[in-house]
Motif scaffolding. Structure first.
Motif, short mmCIF file in Angstrom:
data_model
loop_
_atom_site.label_atom_id
_atom_site.label_comp_id
_atom_site.label_asym_id
_atom_site.label_seq_id
_atom_site.Cartn_x
_atom_site.Cartn_y
_atom_site.Cartn_z
N ALA A 1 0.83 -1.20 0.00
CA ALA A 1 0.00 0.00 0.00
C ALA A 1 0.86 1.26 0.00
O ALA A 1 0.59 2.21 -0.74
CB ALA A 1 -0.93 0.00 1.22
N ALA B 1 1.40 3.78 -3.33
CA ALA B 1 0.72 5.07 -3.19
C ALA B 1 1.42 6.15 -4.00
O ALA B 1 0.77 6.98 -4.64
CB ALA B 1 0.65 5.46 -1.72
N TRP C 1 -10.38 5.93 -13.60
CA TRP C 1 -10.99 5.87 -12.27
C TRP C 1 -12.32 5.13 -12.29
O TRP C 1 -12.75 4.59 -11.26
CB TRP C 1 -11.16 7.28 -11.71
CG TRP C 1 -9.85 7.92 -11.38
CD1 TRP C 1 -9.19 8.90 -12.07
CD2 TRP C 1 -9.02 7.60 -10.25
NE1 TRP C 1 -8.00 9.20 -11.46
CE2 TRP C 1 -7.87 8.43 -10.34
CE3 TRP C 1 -9.12 6.70 -9.20
CZ2 TRP C 1 -6.84 8.40 -9.40
CZ3 TRP C 1 -8.11 6.64 -8.25
CH2 TRP C 1 -6.98 7.48 -8.37
N THR D 1 -11.31 1.61 -11.86
CA THR D 1 -10.78 1.47 -10.50
C THR D 1 -11.91 1.34 -9.49
O THR D 1 -11.85 0.49 -8.58
CB THR D 1 -9.91 2.68 -10.15
OG1 THR D 1 -8.81 2.76 -11.06
CG2 THR D 1 -9.36 2.57 -8.74
N ALA E 1 -12.74 -1.80 -7.00
CA ALA E 1 -12.79 -1.56 -5.56
C ALA E 1 -14.15 -1.90 -4.98
O ALA E 1 -14.25 -2.36 -3.83
CB ALA E 1 -12.44 -0.11 -5.25
N VAL F 1 -12.85 -4.35 -2.01
CA VAL F 1 -12.82 -3.85 -0.63
C VAL F 1 -13.84 -4.56 0.25
O VAL F 1 -13.49 -5.02 1.35
CB VAL F 1 -13.00 -2.31 -0.61
CG1 VAL F 1 -13.14 -1.83 0.83
CG2 VAL F 1 -11.82 -1.63 -1.29
N HIS G 1 -6.03 0.72 -8.00
CA HIS G 1 -6.94 -0.19 -7.29
C HIS G 1 -6.23 -0.93 -6.17
O HIS G 1 -6.82 -1.21 -5.11
CB HIS G 1 -7.53 -1.21 -8.27
CG HIS G 1 -8.14 -2.40 -7.61
ND1 HIS G 1 -7.62 -3.67 -7.70
CD2 HIS G 1 -9.22 -2.50 -6.79
CE1 HIS G 1 -8.35 -4.49 -6.99
NE2 HIS G 1 -9.33 -3.82 -6.44
N VAL H 1 -3.93 0.05 -4.13
CA VAL H 1 -3.67 0.83 -2.92
C VAL H 1 -4.79 0.70 -1.89
O VAL H 1 -4.54 0.32 -0.74
CB VAL H 1 -3.38 2.31 -3.25
CG1 VAL H 1 -3.32 3.14 -1.98
CG2 VAL H 1 -2.07 2.43 -4.02
N PRO H 2 -6.06 1.00 -2.22
CA PRO H 2 -7.10 0.85 -1.20
C PRO H 2 -7.29 -0.60 -0.76
O PRO H 2 -7.56 -0.86 0.42
CB PRO H 2 -8.37 1.39 -1.89
CG PRO H 2 -8.08 1.33 -3.34
CD PRO H 2 -6.61 1.56 -3.47
N LEU I 1 -4.35 -1.50 1.52
CA LEU I 1 -4.42 -0.70 2.73
C LEU I 1 -5.49 -1.24 3.68
O LEU I 1 -5.24 -1.42 4.88
CB LEU I 1 -4.72 0.76 2.39
CG LEU I 1 -4.80 1.73 3.58
CD1 LEU I 1 -3.47 1.77 4.32
CD2 LEU I 1 -5.19 3.13 3.09
N VAL I 2 -6.68 -1.53 3.15
CA VAL I 2 -7.76 -2.07 3.98
C VAL I 2 -7.36 -3.43 4.54
O VAL I 2 -7.53 -3.70 5.73
CB VAL I 2 -9.06 -2.19 3.14
CG1 VAL I 2 -10.09 -3.04 3.88
CG2 VAL I 2 -9.63 -0.81 2.85
#
Length: 255
Positions: A50, A54, A68, A71, A75, A79, A189, A191-192, A195-196
Motif C-alpha cells: 500500500a 501510493a 478511475w 478502479t 474496488a 474492498v 486499485h 492501494v485501497p 491498505l484495507v
C-alpha cells in the motif's frame, strides 16, 4: 538480519521497477525464508504494498494513466470482499498455527497462479479476448466487480494477486485501453485494497511495523533504480525466470 531485510527490499524493489510485477510474489516468500510467520509476512507485505504503490498512483494520475471508472468497479468488489474475509477470520478465532497453515497454502496457490499468468499471458489474452468481445462495452461492469471480489479474497489471504493477476484480468476485459492506463489503473486499485487488508491484519496483530520500515528503506531506492533500467535489460528472459522461481516456491508451499 536487519541488513538482510533492507537488501531484500532493495532486490524486490529493483525487480518491481524493472518488470512491473513480483512485489508481493517475492516479498512474502522472502519473509517466510527469514523465519517470519506466514500471518505476519502477509500482513506486513500488504501494508508494504500500500505504501510503495501510493507514490505510483500520484505519478500515474499526473500522466492521466488511471481510468478511475474501472478502479471504482474493481474496488466495489475487492474492498467489501477483503472486509468480509477479515471479519470471517476474526469471527472464527482460528488458532495461530492453523491460520499460519491456511496462509501458507493460499500463498502457495497464489504463487502458482501468478507464475501461470506470467508464462501464459499471450495465450490467455488471445482466448479470453474472444469471449470478452461478446460482452460489449456495457456488459463489463459486473465481470469487473467480480474480478475485484476474487482479488479481494486472494490478496487478503496471501498478499498476492493484485499485480500480475489483476493486470492480466484488466488486459482481457479492456483490450482497447493502452498498457500504461491499464497498469496505472491496477496500481490505483491495489492501494485501497492492500491498505484495507493491511490495516485489518494489523488489528489482528499480523503486522511488524519495524520490519516494514526496514523493507521500505531498501525497496524505495530499488524501485527507482529498476525503473531507470527498464528497457535496457532483456525482459523476454526476466519474466520467464521470475515465473519459474515463483512456481518453484509456490509448489514447495503447497506440496
Amino acid at each position: 538480519m536487519d541488513l538482510g531485510y533492507t537488501v531484500a527490499g532493495l532486490a524486490v524493489g529493483f525487480i518491481v521497477g524493472l518488470t512491473g510485477v513480483g512485489g508481493g510474489s517475492l516479498m512474502t516468500p522472502i519473509l517466510l525464508w527469514f523465519g517470519v510467520s506466514p500471518a505476519t509476512a502477509v500482513g506486513t507485505d500488504l501494508m508494504y504494498a500500500a505504501l510503495t504503490k501510493a507514490g505510483g498512483v500520484v505519478a500515474h494520475h499526473k500522466q492521466n494513466h488511471i481510468d478511475w471508472r474501472i478502479t471504482l468497479r474493481l474496488a466495489f468488489g475487492s474492498v467489501p470482499a477483503a472486509l468480509l474475509t477479515l471479519g470471517l477470520l476474526s469471527w472464527l478465532q482460528v488458532p495461530p498455527k492453523v491460520m499460519d497453515e491456511v496462509f501458507r497454502s493460499v500463498l502457495g496457490l497464489a504463487l502458482l497462479l501468478t507464475a501461470a499468468a506470467i508464462l501464459c499471458k499471450p495465450w490467455l489474452l488471445k482466448v479470453g479476448g474472444r469471449h470478452v468481445a461478446k460482452l460489449g462495452a456495457d456488459g463489463r461492469s459486473w465481470p469487473t466487480i467480480l474480478v475485484g471480489a476474487l482479488l479481494g479474497v486472494l490478496v487478503t489471504l496471501s498478499s498476492i494477486g493484485a499485480g500480475a493477476l489483476g493486470t492480466l484480468a484488466l488486459f482481457m476485459l479492456y483490450p482497447a485501453l493502452s498498457t500504461s492506463r491499464l497498469v496505472g489503473t491496477e496500481i490505483a486499485h491495489a492501494v485501497p485494497l492492500t491498505l484495507v487488508a493491511g490495516l485489518g491484519h494489523a488489528s489482528m496483530g499480523h503486522l511488524d511495523w519495524v520490519l516494514l520500515l526496514k523493507l521500505l528503506s531498501g525497496s524505495l531506492p530499488g524501485i527507482w533504480l529498476g525503473s531507470k533500467l527498464t528497457g535496457k535489460l532483456a525482459e523476454h528472459w526476466l519474466r520467464p525466470a521470475l515465473a519459474v522461481m515463483l512456481a518453484l516456491v509456490g509448489g514447495k508451499l503447497v506440496f
